[in-house]
Design a protein around this motif. Structure first.
Motif, mmCIF file in Angstrom:
data_model
loop_
_atom_site.group_PDB
_atom_site.id
_atom_site.type_symbol
_atom_site.label_atom_id
_atom_site.label_comp_id
_atom_site.label_asym_id
_atom_site.label_seq_id
_atom_site.Cartn_x
_atom_site.Cartn_y
_atom_site.Cartn_z
ATOM 1 N N VAL A 171 0.840 -1.208 0.000
ATOM 2 C CA VAL A 171 0.000 0.000 0.000
ATOM 3 C C VAL A 171 0.871 1.253 0.000
ATOM 4 N N ALA A 172 2.011 1.183 0.679
ATOM 5 C CA ALA A 172 2.922 2.338 0.667
ATOM 6 C C ALA A 172 3.427 2.586 -0.762
ATOM 7 N N ILE A 173 3.746 1.517 -1.479
ATOM 8 C CA ILE A 173 4.205 1.673 -2.874
ATOM 9 C C ILE A 173 3.058 2.234 -3.734
ATOM 10 N N ALA A 174 1.855 1.686 -3.521
ATOM 11 C CA ALA A 174 0.690 2.158 -4.287
ATOM 12 C C ALA A 174 0.455 3.652 -4.040
ATOM 13 N N SER A 175 0.649 4.090 -2.798
ATOM 14 C CA SER A 175 0.424 5.512 -2.479
ATOM 15 C C SER A 175 1.424 6.383 -3.223
ATOM 16 N N VAL A 176 2.696 5.949 -3.222
ATOM 17 C CA VAL A 176 3.721 6.739 -3.914
ATOM 18 C C VAL A 176 3.368 6.833 -5.400
ATOM 19 N N LEU A 177 3.015 5.684 -5.999
ATOM 20 C CA LEU A 177 2.698 5.693 -7.434
ATOM 21 C C LEU A 177 1.482 6.561 -7.727
ATOM 22 N N SER A 178 0.487 6.504 -6.824
ATOM 23 C CA SER A 178 -0.737 7.262 -7.117
ATOM 24 C C SER A 178 -0.517 8.769 -6.996
ATOM 25 N N ARG A 179 0.554 9.176 -6.297
ATOM 26 C CA ARG A 179 0.847 10.614 -6.199
ATOM 27 C C ARG A 179 1.846 11.071 -7.262
ATOM 28 N N SER A 180 2.453 10.086 -7.952
ATOM 29 C CA SER A 180 3.516 10.451 -8.906
ATOM 30 C C SER A 180 2.933 11.025 -10.202
ATOM 31 N N ARG A 181 3.609 12.065 -10.722
ATOM 32 C CA ARG A 181 3.161 12.671 -11.981
ATOM 33 C C ARG A 181 3.801 11.986 -13.182
ATOM 34 N N ASN A 182 4.792 11.132 -12.921
ATOM 35 C CA ASN A 182 5.545 10.532 -14.035
ATOM 36 C C ASN A 182 4.933 9.244 -14.556
ATOM 37 N N VAL A 183 3.907 8.759 -13.911
ATOM 38 C CA VAL A 183 3.297 7.503 -14.361
ATOM 39 C C VAL A 183 1.792 7.729 -14.536
ATOM 40 N N GLY A 184 1.140 6.755 -15.194
ATOM 41 C CA GLY A 184 -0.307 6.867 -15.383
ATOM 42 C C GLY A 184 -1.060 6.726 -14.062
ATOM 43 N N ARG A 185 -2.397 6.769 -14.162
ATOM 44 C CA ARG A 185 -3.224 6.694 -12.963
ATOM 45 C C ARG A 185 -3.252 5.243 -12.443
ATOM 46 N N VAL A 186 -3.104 5.062 -11.144
ATOM 47 C CA VAL A 186 -3.273 3.710 -10.588
ATOM 48 C C VAL A 186 -4.778 3.432 -10.589
ATOM 49 N N SER A 187 -5.221 2.566 -11.512
ATOM 50 C CA SER A 187 -6.660 2.427 -11.752
ATOM 51 C C SER A 187 -7.282 1.248 -11.010
ATOM 52 N N VAL A 188 -6.499 0.199 -10.816
ATOM 53 C CA VAL A 188 -7.036 -0.988 -10.134
ATOM 54 C C VAL A 188 -5.934 -1.605 -9.276
ATOM 55 N N LEU A 189 -6.334 -2.033 -8.095
ATOM 56 C CA LEU A 189 -5.439 -2.800 -7.228
ATOM 57 C C LEU A 189 -5.928 -4.244 -7.288
ATOM 58 N N HIS A 190 -5.067 -5.154 -7.736
ATOM 59 C CA HIS A 190 -5.508 -6.535 -7.976
ATOM 60 C C HIS A 190 -4.691 -7.478 -7.078
ATOM 61 N N MET A 242 -13.332 -6.404 -17.275
ATOM 62 C CA MET A 242 -13.728 -6.224 -15.870
ATOM 63 C C MET A 242 -13.091 -4.953 -15.293
ATOM 64 N N TYR A 243 -11.795 -4.738 -15.587
ATOM 65 C CA TYR A 243 -11.152 -3.508 -15.093
ATOM 66 C C TYR A 243 -11.902 -2.283 -15.622
ATOM 67 N N ARG A 244 -12.381 -2.381 -16.884
ATOM 68 C CA ARG A 244 -13.096 -1.224 -17.469
ATOM 69 C C ARG A 244 -14.384 -0.961 -16.704
ATOM 70 N N GLU A 245 -15.077 -2.056 -16.323
ATOM 71 C CA GLU A 245 -16.301 -1.871 -15.516
ATOM 72 C C GLU A 245 -15.982 -1.094 -14.245
ATOM 73 N N LEU A 246 -14.726 -1.234 -13.788
ATOM 74 C CA LEU A 246 -14.327 -0.554 -12.550
ATOM 75 C C LEU A 246 -13.706 0.815 -12.823
ATOM 76 N N GLY A 247 -13.692 1.224 -14.096
ATOM 77 C CA GLY A 247 -13.237 2.583 -14.397
ATOM 78 C C GLY A 247 -11.841 2.689 -14.946
ATOM 79 N N LEU A 248 -11.277 1.591 -15.476
ATOM 80 C CA LEU A 248 -9.910 1.650 -16.054
ATOM 81 C C LEU A 248 -9.837 2.729 -17.123
#
Ligand code: ADP
Ligand code: GLC
Length: 485
Positions: free
Chosen positions: A124-143, A479-485
């Motif tokens: 979750v700490a890694i996911a938080s860093v990625l979700s705040r980063s401007r250099n990567v796309g949006r973290v859309s799904v946690l699987h 399925m990811y698209r149903e969740l907003g990918l």
């Protein structure tokens, strides 16, 4: 920038694997990448067991520049993350090295729940860093995959504000393993008592898998048949009631196999390669395997088995019928490790049938490939089988699976109904969970092996089947698209 799907899993082949979970995390990511997803994977770096040869050894790992700080139940825990471009350049993997988590083996310690809580926190700490980063796309799904990753979903929803809103998928690879602990463990895993009562409580115990089933926005399992079976008392491992109630968000998506790794035409583990049009190399593999394992040189049909040695896999039934199979002129080779009584029985069978039965108690990737390639028949007498990959590897290597009709075995094997009319059959399926049913199915197997036309037709059907990940990956993306990918 492509949207990110962040997978959290305890196994990723070829880095570390104890069974099919590792293979799924090897094969699915490239297929998702082909569908336009930025696939990132978070997995532990175990002590000494992780093999990094496919990314150029340890040098392929770059220490993550972002310092990670996690605490679990008030205790600060030292975590290091290493990043690598993996999956032949089609995914990014974050290896988490942490106190408690990074030991010699993957599982089997008394504090596994605590170890995977550390892992969940780090994920979750890694996911938080990625979700705040401007250099990567949006973290859309946690699987998250299996109970080891269950707490990542809880910590994401309950504790980490920056990832709270990310939709979550939970995949059940094996419902038999649930991460069940005494209730008193609850505060040590940073689970609020309120959440224990509302989400994790299972007859007075703490059940991590149960929590993930409730928290996830979608639940998947690895074959349609297993997705129905787990809603019944027989196969539901006490979760069937809950899963019936969760039916609206549960679906089965059949695993594929990584056809570039599992390819008899290019497989580096084999002494000779072959394909559907020319099986001469298969014969050479058979001769070489007999020599490697000390089996008598012979034309006898060879029955292979590569498996975790557990009750799930029905290995006791295989032991029950091994004598009969050998008496009827077959040879048997088993590669596996697991429950001691099964190991002992197999050892004894090999001692009492020298030259006809070989047993290797080991985890040996290369030997596994050679067994799939050399065998005529492959035994999967599973009591339950969420998907099963071994039967698909067998078929791809021209080996006919003899399997119990359960779970993914039903969804991936086209059963033989009539010896004189093979049609599209790729394997032999039997229903009853008894040794006698396996014995009879193996009699059929021997009949096929002695009938050159039937054998050639079934081999060719299996080898030409499309088991690639592409179709399943498309279903995951829908399925990811149903969740907003
Ligand atoms: P499960 O995940 O339940 O063990 P699967 O059929 O999905 O069953 O996947 C098993 C995977 O583990 C296959 O890749 C199989 O070849 C591999 N495997 C199992 N036991 C061994 C072993 N002793 N040595 C090498 N590979 C093994
Ligand atoms: C589990 C199941 C197996 C499945 C694998 C990968 O270990 O036992 O049937 O193929 O996960 O999903």
């Amino acid at each position: 920038m492509k949207p990110i799907v962040l997978h959290v899993a305890a196994e990723v082949s070829p880095f570390h694997k104890s069974g099919g979970l590792g293979d799924v995390l090897a094969g699915l990511p490239p297929a998702l990448d082909d569908e336009g997803v930025d696939v990132r994977i978070i997995t532990p770096r175990y002590g000494g067991t992780s093999k990094f040869t496919s990314i150029g050894g340890e040098e392929g790992l770059a220490p993550w520049p972002v310092p990670l700080r996690i605490t679990l139940a008030g205790q600060p825990i030292d975590v290091r993350v290493y990043e690598a471009r993996t999956h032949r350049g089609q995914a990014t993997t974050y290896f988490v090295e942490a106190e408690h988590l990074s030991r010699g083996n993957l599982y089997g310690y008394g504090d596994d729940a605590y170890r995977f809580a550390v892992f969940g926190k780090a994920a979750v700490a890694i996911a938080s860093v990625l979700s705040r980063s401007r250099n990567v796309g949006r973290v859309s799904v946690l699987h998250a995959h299996d109970w080891h990753a269950a707490l990542a979903l809880y910590y994401a929803k309950a504790l980490a504000s920056s990832v709270q809103g990310i939709p979550c998928v939970f995949t059940i690879h094996n419902l038999a393993f649930q991460g069940q602990e005494r209730a008193s463990t609850t505060p040590y895993l940073d689970i609020a008592w309120e959440a224990f009562h509302e989400v994790f409580e299972d007859h007075g115990t703490l059940n991590l898998l149960k929590g993930a089933l409730l928290i996830a926005d979608r639940i998947t399992t690895v074959s349609p048949t297993y997705s129905h079976e787990i809603r019944t008392a027989r196969y539901g491992h006490r979760m069937d009631g809950l899963l019936r109630w969760m039916s609206h968000k549960l679906r089965g998506i059949t695993n594929g196999i990584d056809t570039s790794v599992w390819n008899p035409a290019t497989d580096k583990h084999l002494p000779a390669t072959f394909d559907a049009d020319d099986l001469a190399g298969k014969e050479a593999c058979r001769t070489a395997l007999r020599f490697e394992l000390g089996l008598h040189p012979s034309k006898a049909p060879l029955l292979g088995c590569v498996s975790r040695l557990t009750m799930q896999k029905g290995i006791d039934h295989l032991c029950d019928v091994a004598d009969d199979f050998v008496r009827r002129g077959g040879q048997l080779v088993v590669l596996g490790e697991g429950e001691e009584p099964l190991e002992h029985r197999l050892h004894w069978l090999s001692m009492s049938h020298p030259g006809a039965i070989a047993f290797r108690r080991a985890f040996d990737e290369g030997l596994a490939h050679r067994i799939y390639a050399a065998s005529d028949l492959f035994a999967m007498p599973s009591r339950f089988e969420p998907c099963g990959l071994a039967q698909m590897y067998s078929m791809r290597y021209g080996t006919i699976p003899v399997a119990r009709a359960t779970g993914g075995l039903v969804d991936t094997i086209a059963p033989l109904h009539n010896l004189h009319e093979v049609g599209g059959a790729t394997g032999i399926l039997y229903r009853s969970d008894e040794s006698d049913a396996l014995r009879q199915a193996l009699h059929w197997g021997l009949a096929v092996a002695h009938d050159p036309a039937a054998l050639a037709a079934m081999r060719s059907n299996g080898m030409r089947e499309d088991f690639s990940w592409q179709k399943s990956a498309r279903t995951y993306v829908e399925m990811y698209r149903e969740l907003g990918l």
